[in-house]
Scaffold this motif. Structure first.
Motif, PDB file in Angstrom:
ATOM      1  N   TYR A  26       7.656 -17.027  12.184  1.00 33.77           N
ATOM      2  CA  TYR A  26       7.535 -18.540  12.705  1.00 33.77           C
ATOM      3  C   TYR A  26       9.176 -18.641  12.980  1.00 33.77           C
ATOM      4  O   TYR A  26      10.159 -18.363  12.653  1.00 33.77           O
ATOM      5  N   GLY A  27       9.233 -19.305  14.251  1.00 32.34           N
ATOM      6  CA  GLY A  27      10.484 -19.804  14.775  1.00 32.34           C
ATOM      7  C   GLY A  27      10.728 -21.137  15.626  1.00 32.34           C
ATOM      8  O   GLY A  27       9.486 -21.777  15.883  1.00 32.34           O
ATOM      9  N   TYR A  37       8.651 -25.918  14.402  1.00 30.88           N
ATOM     10  CA  TYR A  37       8.413 -24.538  14.350  1.00 30.88           C
ATOM     11  C   TYR A  37       7.107 -24.036  14.442  1.00 30.88           C
ATOM     12  O   TYR A  37       6.171 -25.106  14.296  1.00 30.88           O
ATOM     13  N   THR A  53      14.400 -29.925  14.133  1.00 35.51           N
ATOM     14  CA  THR A  53      12.933 -30.014  14.371  1.00 35.51           C
ATOM     15  C   THR A  53      12.382 -31.207  13.905  1.00 35.51           C
ATOM     16  O   THR A  53      12.615 -31.783  12.971  1.00 35.51           O
ATOM     17  N   PRO A  57      11.054 -27.212   7.746  1.00 39.51           N
ATOM     18  CA  PRO A  57      10.200 -26.017   7.088  1.00 39.51           C
ATOM     19  C   PRO A  57       9.713 -26.182   5.882  1.00 39.51           C
ATOM     20  O   PRO A  57       8.986 -25.418   5.441  1.00 39.51           O
ATOM     21  N   PHE A  60       6.052 -24.911   5.322  1.00 42.50           N
ATOM     22  CA  PHE A  60       5.637 -23.596   5.303  1.00 42.50           C
ATOM     23  C   PHE A  60       5.275 -23.357   3.699  1.00 42.50           C
ATOM     24  O   PHE A  60       4.473 -22.486   3.200  1.00 42.50           O
ATOM     25  N   ILE A  88      10.872 -16.980   8.457  1.00 41.18           N
ATOM     26  CA  ILE A  88      11.210 -18.296   9.322  1.00 41.18           C
ATOM     27  C   ILE A  88      12.441 -17.840   9.923  1.00 41.18           C
ATOM     28  O   ILE A  88      13.424 -17.742   9.358  1.00 41.18           O
ATOM     29  N   VAL A  91      16.580 -21.687  10.465  1.00 40.15           N
ATOM     30  CA  VAL A  91      16.662 -22.704   9.544  1.00 40.15           C
ATOM     31  C   VAL A  91      18.092 -23.197   9.326  1.00 40.15           C
ATOM     32  O   VAL A  91      19.039 -22.446   9.081  1.00 40.15           O
ATOM     33  N   ALA A 122       8.308 -15.703   1.599  1.00 46.72           N
ATOM     34  CA  ALA A 122       9.188 -15.795   2.834  1.00 46.72           C
ATOM     35  C   ALA A 122      10.350 -15.188   2.819  1.00 46.72           C
ATOM     36  O   ALA A 122      11.360 -15.327   1.848  1.00 46.72           O
ATOM     37  N   ILE A 124      13.854 -16.069   4.512  1.00 47.08           N
ATOM     38  CA  ILE A 124      14.760 -17.248   5.470  1.00 47.08           C
ATOM     39  C   ILE A 124      15.714 -16.417   6.484  1.00 47.08           C
ATOM     40  O   ILE A 124      16.830 -16.161   5.673  1.00 47.08           O
TER      41      ILE A 124
END
Ligand code: SF4
Ligand code: SF4
Length: 341
Positions: A26-27, A37, A53, A57, A60, A88, A91, A122, A124
């Protein structure tokens, strides 16, 4: 030995595409003049120059809506947790700080396996802030840079990125990067300067006190006229909660199948600004008045979680300020008004 590489922007794109080919990534991507995201299909869509964003985040780890259990009328039930690893990418430091706070909340007392199963899977990849959002005050809150809480940190220096790897999970991603030189002393000195500037200047609003002064300020100003005044403008829409990286309240509902033989237990984001949030069995509402709900949100951020974990639960992202159509959610304006007495 810490691993600190320097890569060109072209190398970054090749690296991200190699990661996309191997697992879910995810970006941050541009979405109609703003950033969000989403699953990345092509590294060219990744925007590490984003300001902020729309949603943090946290989505998620604690999805907006998630099934946490399936049950059957015969008494059988199964807990639903996530097994899929994911990355991800992008962040910002203030969100890294918020994630660390949420980790503490979801681990304390009762370990929340639904949150933790996602969190543990995840990786990060944090990135330092290239562009400040219109409402941020991260420097005031001490969250403009971050020293831990991520697997890799990217910092744009010159035409490329410093890739600072801090964990085994981060190191595993480097396999897809291939050969890259270590960052040299000159590049690292420029990164230090970049961090110094971020810690001093990444504010669009200036808080007139230290974050650690907020609990005592709130203690003194419980009856301040601003609570009632601003609550009179509030729509009780809950947007300020929804976009906040340190809001985690949820509601749990059982959804029963039409056969009445099975069902699912679902949890959804909830908001302390909504009228029925504090309604309990029997119909009593502990925060029936808008003023009580509006005030509660700031006390929770600036005092209650401080008492519980020694941190102010506001990281200065400014999302609530942008999301509030009534223009009353800006924490800096509120706290500075309280300081005037
Ligand atoms: S209260 Fe507002 S500025 Fe603070 S973390 Fe939440 S959304 Fe960001
Ligand atoms: S403070 Fe603003 S965003 Fe929050 S509930 Fe009220 S109107 Fe909505």
């Amino acid at each position: 030995m810490p691993i600190v590489k320097y890569i060109t922007t072209d190398q970054l794109l090749v690296w991200v595409n190699a990661l996309i080919a191997a697992q879910t990534v995810y970006g941050v991507q541009a979405k109609e003049q703003r950033f969000a995201y989403d699953a990345l299909a092509d590294a060219a869509d990744l925007r590490l120059d984003f300001d902020v964003t729309i949603l943090p985040p946290k989505k998620f780890f604690q999805p907006l809506v998630e099934t946490i259990m399936k049950f059957h009328v015969d008494g059988h039930y199964e807990s639903v947790t996530s097994e899929e690893p994911f990355i991800i990418f992008g962040v910002h430091p203030y969100d890294v700080v918020a994630i660390a706070q949420m980790d503490e909340v979801f681990r304390a007392n009762y370990a929340d396996t639904h949150y933790l199963s996602r969190r543990e899977r995840a990786t990060i990849v944090a990135c330092d802030i290239q562009n400040a959002s219109p409402s941020m005050f991260a420097a005031c809150m001490g969250t403009a840079t971050v020293e831990d809480g991520f697997d890799i940190l990217l910092t744009k220096i010159g035409d490329g990125y410093v890739v600072d790897v801090r964990t085994a999970k981060g190191e595993a991603l480097l396999v897809a990067l291939g050969d890259a030189p270590d960052a040299d002393a000159g590049t690292l000195a420029r990164r230090e300067q970049f961090w110094d500037d971020a810690r001093r200047f990444l504010n669009k609003y200036l808080l007139k006190c230290k974050p650690t002064d907020l609990p005592a300020l709130l203690e003194d100003q419980y009856e301040h006229a601003i609570w009632e005044h601003n609550a009179g403008l509030c729509y009780s829409c809950g947007s300020c909660n929804m976009v906040c990286p340190t809001c985690y309240c949820f509601d749990v509902q059982d959804e029963v199948d039409w056969t009445l033989e099975k069902g699912t237990r679902v949890r959804k984001w909830d908001s302390c600004m909504l009228r029925d949030f504090a309604t309990v069995a029997g119909g009593h509402n502990f925060r029936r008045r808008r003023e009580e709900r509006y005030r509660h949100r700031f006390y929770r951020k600036g005092q209650y979680l401080w008492q519980r974990m020694g941190q102010i639960a506001c990281v200065g992202c400014g999302r609530c300020t942008t999301a509030c159509t009534a223009k009353i959610a800006n924490p800096v304006e509120l706290y500075n008004t309280l300081m005037e007495g």
